[in-house]
Design an enzyme around this catalytic site. Structure first.
Site, PDB file in Angstrom:
ATOM      1  N   THR A   1       1.014  -1.304   0.030  1.00 22.65           N
ATOM      2  CA  THR A   1      -0.351   0.097   0.253  1.00 22.65           C
ATOM      3  C   THR A   1       0.852   1.698   0.066  1.00 22.65           C
ATOM      4  OG1 THR A   1      -0.144  -0.519   2.573  1.00 22.65           O
ATOM      5  CG2 THR A   1      -2.527  -0.805   1.026  1.00 22.65           C
ATOM      6  N   THR A   2       1.958   1.287   0.560  1.00 21.58           N
ATOM      7  CA  THR A   2       2.844   2.546   0.265  1.00 21.58           C
ATOM      8  C   THR A   2       3.143   3.019  -1.150  1.00 21.58           C
ATOM      9  OG1 THR A   2       3.502   1.959   3.089  1.00 21.58           O
ATOM     10  CG2 THR A   2       5.543   3.155   0.810  1.00 21.58           C
TER      11      THR A   2
ATOM     12  N   TYR B   1     -12.780  -4.269   3.003  1.00 21.04           N
ATOM     13  CA  TYR B   1     -14.274  -3.754   1.901  1.00 21.04           C
ATOM     14  C   TYR B   1     -15.377  -5.080   2.522  1.00 21.04           C
ATOM     15  CZ  TYR B   1     -18.209  -1.085  -0.592  1.00 21.04           C
ATOM     16  OH  TYR B   1     -18.575  -1.028  -0.770  1.00 21.04           O
TER      17      TYR B   1
ATOM     18  N   TYR C   1      -0.690  -9.884   6.682  1.00 22.90           N
ATOM     19  CA  TYR C   1      -0.701  -8.455   6.453  1.00 22.90           C
ATOM     20  C   TYR C   1      -1.964  -7.968   7.851  1.00 22.90           C
ATOM     21  CZ  TYR C   1      -0.230  -3.226   5.701  1.00 22.90           C
ATOM     22  OH  TYR C   1      -0.169  -1.647   6.058  1.00 22.90           O
TER      23      TYR C   1
ATOM     24  N   ARG D   1      -7.219   0.484   7.466  1.00 21.89           N
ATOM     25  CA  ARG D   1      -7.025   0.104   6.240  1.00 21.89           C
ATOM     26  C   ARG D   1      -8.330  -0.931   5.834  1.00 21.89           C
ATOM     27  NH1 ARG D   1      -3.456   3.460   2.579  1.00 21.89           N
ATOM     28  NH2 ARG D   1      -1.828   4.000   3.344  1.00 21.89           N
TER      29      ARG D   1
ATOM     30  N   LYS E   1       2.363  -9.306   9.762  1.00 17.56           N
ATOM     31  CA  LYS E   1       2.755  -8.171   9.712  1.00 17.56           C
ATOM     32  C   LYS E   1       1.718  -7.561  10.520  1.00 17.56           C
ATOM     33  CE  LYS E   1       3.112  -3.928   7.273  1.00 17.56           C
ATOM     34  NZ  LYS E   1       3.570  -3.170   5.751  1.00 17.56           N
TER      35      LYS E   1
ATOM     36  N   ILE F   1       8.296  -3.729   9.474  1.00 15.10           N
ATOM     37  CA  ILE F   1       8.210  -3.647   8.222  1.00 15.10           C
ATOM     38  C   ILE F   1       7.973  -2.226   7.937  1.00 15.10           C
ATOM     39  CG2 ILE F   1       7.167  -3.929   5.612  1.00 15.10           C
ATOM     40  CD1 ILE F   1       6.371  -7.439   6.984  1.00 15.10           C
TER      41      ILE F   1
END
Length: 292
Positions: A46-47, A109, A135, A140, A163, A204
């Site tokens: 996402t980064t 979602y 993750y 988010r 993560k 991370i």
């Protein structure tokens, strides 16, 4: 396979047309490995603005990064999504591209149950021979991967790490119940030191774009028993840890780190919509932070 203690979730460099800038990508990979001491790089997490990258762009990034890193750091492909079949296909393409591992974000979602989350990760992991990092980032994704589900998934041979961006108490539950060889990384720079203190393995990171070498010192100091040194380094790093996400109010990642990199002489371009560049006020805050 060990991915090391310091993994950078790498931004994706863009040119003025917001297309991938391959020369800047090569420079960034060199900089993160050589100057900031990253052990591994996450590509298209996402980064890296994965929601706005096409599958073709992602696979091209995986191939390019594997070739350019040339074994100097492990390459971890972000192939998670909220559609299991899509993640399976992208994971297979990443494996063919030669990456060293996979990072899979919790399915966002859809709001699946814990059983649905388990089956999602299990299905993707069983479709690849690569080591998989889970993750969990509830802020988010809306859903949270429970410690019980994480430990259940840890029994799958090629799921080797998580993560974690939930609470320290959840980290403790995972670390205390994990099978041998399964490790936990923090996904929040600001709790790198607390994560190590409860048995986590590493970080991370986003801040490692700017202070990776200093973060490596922090980790080494703690592991060598120099706890007061680690505390002092953590205090030194904290303004960056906090400022990249609050400058001075909450700012979506990677807006701040992309601005800061360019300010540091490592140009990586702007961000794709729906993200927008740093405002003047945010830029001024980051300038003062970096100057300090």
């Amino acid at each position: 396979m060990s991915f090391g203690r310091l993994i950078t979730a790498m931004v994706t460099p863009f040119n003025e047309q917001l297309q991938i800038d391959w020369e800047a990508t090569a420079r960034l990979i060199d900089y993160l490995i050589e100057e900031q001491k990253s052990d591994s790089l996450v590509i298209s997490g996402t980064t890296g603005e994965s929601p706005t990258l096409s599958d073709e762009e992602k696979v091209a990034l995986f191939r390019f990064s594997v070739k350019h890193a040339a074994g100097r750091a492990k390459i971890i492909a972000g192939t998670g999504s909220n559609e299991t079949a899509h993640s399976v296909q992208l994971t297979k393409q990443a494996e063919l591209a030669g990456v060293d591992g996979i990072l899979l974000v919790a399915p966002y979602y859809n709001k699946p149950s814990q059983e649905g989350i388990y089956q999602h990760f299990r299905t993707i992991a069983e479709a690849t021979t690569l080591p998989v990092i889970l993750y969990n980032v509830p802020s988010r994704t809306v859903v949270s991967l429970s410690s019980e589900t994480t430990l259940r998934l840890a029994q799958i041979p090629n799921i080797v790490a998580t993560k974690e961006c939930a609470s320290l108490s959840q980290m403790i539950e995972i670390v205390s119940g994990a099978p041998e060889g399964f490790v936990l990384y923090s996904g929040d720079d600001a709790v790198t030191l607390p994560t190590l203190s409860v048995g986590g393995y590493g970080i991370i990171s986003v801040a490692s774009h700017l202070i990776g070498a200093k973060m490596k010192e922090l980790i080494s100091a703690y592991l060598e028993g120099r706890v007061q040194d680690a505390i002092a380094i953590n205090a030194e790093c904290y303004p960056i840890f906090n400022g990249l996400f609050n400058c001075p109010h909450p700012v979506p990642n990677p807006v701040a780190v992309k601005y800061a990199l360019s300010r540091r002489g490592v140009p990586v371009g702007g961000v794709r919509l729906p993200l927008v560049p740093a405002t003047d006020a945010e830029a001024n805050f980051l300038n003062n932070l970096l100057d300090a």
